[in-house]
Design a protein around this motif. Sequence first.
Motif, short mmCIF file in Angstrom:
data_model
loop_
_atom_site.label_atom_id
_atom_site.label_comp_id
_atom_site.label_asym_id
_atom_site.label_seq_id
_atom_site.Cartn_x
_atom_site.Cartn_y
_atom_site.Cartn_z
N ARG A 1 1.01 -1.13 0.08
CA ARG A 1 -0.03 0.15 -0.05
C ARG A 1 0.81 1.28 0.00
NH1 ARG A 1 -2.92 -3.71 -1.04
NH2 ARG A 1 -4.88 -4.06 0.27
N ALA A 2 0.39 2.08 -0.57
CA ALA A 2 1.06 3.70 -0.88
C ALA A 2 0.50 4.25 0.33
CB ALA A 2 1.13 4.04 -2.19
N LEU A 3 1.38 5.33 1.10
CA LEU A 3 0.98 6.39 1.57
C LEU A 3 0.28 7.56 0.78
CD1 LEU A 3 3.39 6.28 4.66
CD2 LEU A 3 1.09 5.77 4.89
N PRO A 4 -0.66 8.25 1.38
CA PRO A 4 -1.18 9.28 0.40
C PRO A 4 -0.20 10.39 0.92
CG PRO A 4 -2.50 8.78 2.31
CD PRO A 4 -1.42 7.81 2.37
N TYR A 5 -0.45 11.67 0.22
CA TYR A 5 0.29 12.83 0.35
C TYR A 5 0.36 13.16 1.72
CZ TYR A 5 1.49 17.67 -0.39
OH TYR A 5 2.14 18.93 -0.44
N LEU A 6 1.65 13.35 2.13
CA LEU A 6 2.00 13.96 3.52
C LEU A 6 3.35 14.60 3.46
CD1 LEU A 6 1.19 10.55 5.59
CD2 LEU A 6 0.02 12.80 5.77
N GLU B 1 -1.83 17.33 10.56
CA GLU B 1 -3.32 17.17 11.11
C GLU B 1 -4.17 16.87 10.49
OE1 GLU B 1 -5.58 19.16 14.83
OE2 GLU B 1 -3.78 20.15 14.16
N GLU B 2 -4.63 17.73 9.52
CA GLU B 2 -5.75 17.90 8.81
C GLU B 2 -5.64 16.71 7.97
OE1 GLU B 2 -7.26 20.04 5.01
OE2 GLU B 2 -7.04 21.45 6.65
N PRO B 3 -4.66 16.51 6.98
CA PRO B 3 -4.90 15.42 6.33
C PRO B 3 -4.94 13.83 6.83
CG PRO B 3 -2.49 16.52 5.86
CD PRO B 3 -3.52 17.29 6.66
N ALA C 1 -11.45 6.57 -1.63
CA ALA C 1 -11.64 7.92 -1.18
C ALA C 1 -10.31 8.55 -0.65
CB ALA C 1 -12.69 7.48 0.20
N ILE C 2 -9.52 7.73 -0.17
CA ILE C 2 -8.21 8.31 0.03
C ILE C 2 -7.57 9.21 -1.15
CG2 ILE C 2 -5.71 7.70 0.66
CD1 ILE C 2 -7.16 7.11 3.24
N VAL C 3 -7.54 8.42 -2.03
CA VAL C 3 -7.09 9.10 -3.48
C VAL C 3 -7.87 10.60 -3.66
CG1 VAL C 3 -6.62 8.72 -5.85
CG2 VAL C 3 -6.15 6.85 -4.16
N GLU C 4 -9.07 10.40 -3.51
CA GLU C 4 -10.07 11.70 -3.76
C GLU C 4 -9.47 12.83 -2.95
OE1 GLU C 4 -13.95 10.35 -3.46
OE2 GLU C 4 -13.72 9.08 -5.12
N VAL C 5 -9.05 12.58 -1.52
CA VAL C 5 -8.76 13.42 -0.72
C VAL C 5 -7.27 13.67 -0.97
CG1 VAL C 5 -8.19 13.95 1.78
CG2 VAL C 5 -10.40 12.49 1.14
N GLN C 6 -6.58 13.00 -1.37
CA GLN C 6 -5.14 13.44 -1.55
C GLN C 6 -4.94 14.17 -2.77
OE1 GLN C 6 -1.40 10.52 -2.34
NE2 GLN C 6 -2.67 10.17 -4.11
N GLN C 7 -5.97 13.87 -3.66
CA GLN C 7 -5.87 14.98 -4.94
C GLN C 7 -6.26 16.34 -4.67
OE1 GLN C 7 -4.85 13.68 -8.03
NE2 GLN C 7 -4.95 15.67 -8.54
N GLU C 8 -7.14 16.72 -3.76
CA GLU C 8 -7.19 17.73 -3.20
C GLU C 8 -5.98 18.68 -2.90
OE1 GLU C 8 -10.62 18.38 -0.46
OE2 GLU C 8 -11.62 16.70 -1.16
N TYR C 9 -5.05 17.74 -2.13
CA TYR C 9 -3.82 18.44 -1.73
C TYR C 9 -3.00 18.86 -2.65
CZ TYR C 9 -5.62 17.62 2.97
OH TYR C 9 -6.33 17.91 4.34
N LEU C 10 -2.70 17.91 -3.83
CA LEU C 10 -2.09 17.66 -4.97
C LEU C 10 -2.58 19.08 -5.72
CD1 LEU C 10 -1.51 14.22 -5.78
CD2 LEU C 10 0.12 15.42 -4.70
N ASP C 11 -3.93 19.28 -5.89
CA ASP C 11 -4.54 20.43 -6.79
C ASP C 11 -4.09 21.81 -6.04
OD1 ASP C 11 -5.42 18.48 -8.62
OD2 ASP C 11 -7.58 18.48 -7.91
N ARG C 12 -4.13 21.69 -4.76
CA ARG C 12 -3.71 22.95 -4.03
C ARG C 12 -2.23 23.36 -3.94
NH1 ARG C 12 -7.21 22.39 1.35
NH2 ARG C 12 -5.08 22.13 1.98
N GLY C 13 -1.20 22.12 -4.33
CA GLY C 13 0.02 22.28 -4.17
C GLY C 13 0.49 22.61 -2.77
N ASP C 14 -0.25 21.94 -1.97
CA ASP C 14 0.21 22.26 -0.50
C ASP C 14 1.36 21.58 -0.24
OD1 ASP C 14 -1.77 23.34 -0.07
OD2 ASP C 14 -2.83 21.71 1.69
#
Length: 171
Positions: free
Chosen positions: A88-93, A144-146, A158-171
Motif C-alpha cells: 500500500r502507498a501512503l497518501p500525500y503527507l 494534522e488535517e490530512p 476515498a483516500i486518493v480523492e482526498v489526496q488529489q485535493e492536496y495535490l491540486d492545491r499544491g500544499d
Amino acid sequence: MSDSPSPSLHVRYEGDDDPAKCTARKLAKFDLAELHHSDRATPYGVVLNPHAERALSPEDSDTGTLVALDCSWESAGEAMFSLPGDHRALPYLVAANPVNFGRPMQLTTVEALAAALCIFGRDDHAERILSKFTWGHTFLELNEEPLRRYANCEDSTAIVEVQQEYLDRGD
C-alpha cells in the motif's frame, strides 16, 4: 477506530543510511519496532510501498503487521519492494524530519509508520513512536488535517480523492 489491536511494527532494514540519523534503528533500540535484515526474515503484512497501486486506508487497519522498508531514498527504487505482503502507498503527507522538512512524500521510516498508524485510528501508538524524536510531534502538527481526513475515509478510492485535493492545491 478499529477494535483490533494496534499492529506490530516491522522494518526491512537495508542499513545504507547514516546510522546516527536512522529512525528505524532508534525505534528498534526502544523496542518499538523489529528490524529484519532479509526479505525472508520479514513477516507478511501490510507493506508501506510508495510504488504500490493501492493507497493505504482504514480498510487495511485489521492487519496485525505493518512493514516499512528502511533504505536510502537513492536506492528506494521499485525493485527494493520485493517483500511479500499487501503493498500500500501512503497518501500525500509532508515530512517534518530535519533532512527533508517540508518536502512532500520524503518521509523517514518512523514518519511513514506513524502516518499509517494515524490512518488506522491509532494516534496514541503514532505519538508513542514519534515521541523518541525531537521533531516527531511536528510531523503530526504539519499533517494534522490530512491525517484526520484520511482516517475518516472508508477505502483506498476515498483516500486518493482526498489526496488529489492536496495535490491540486499544491500544499
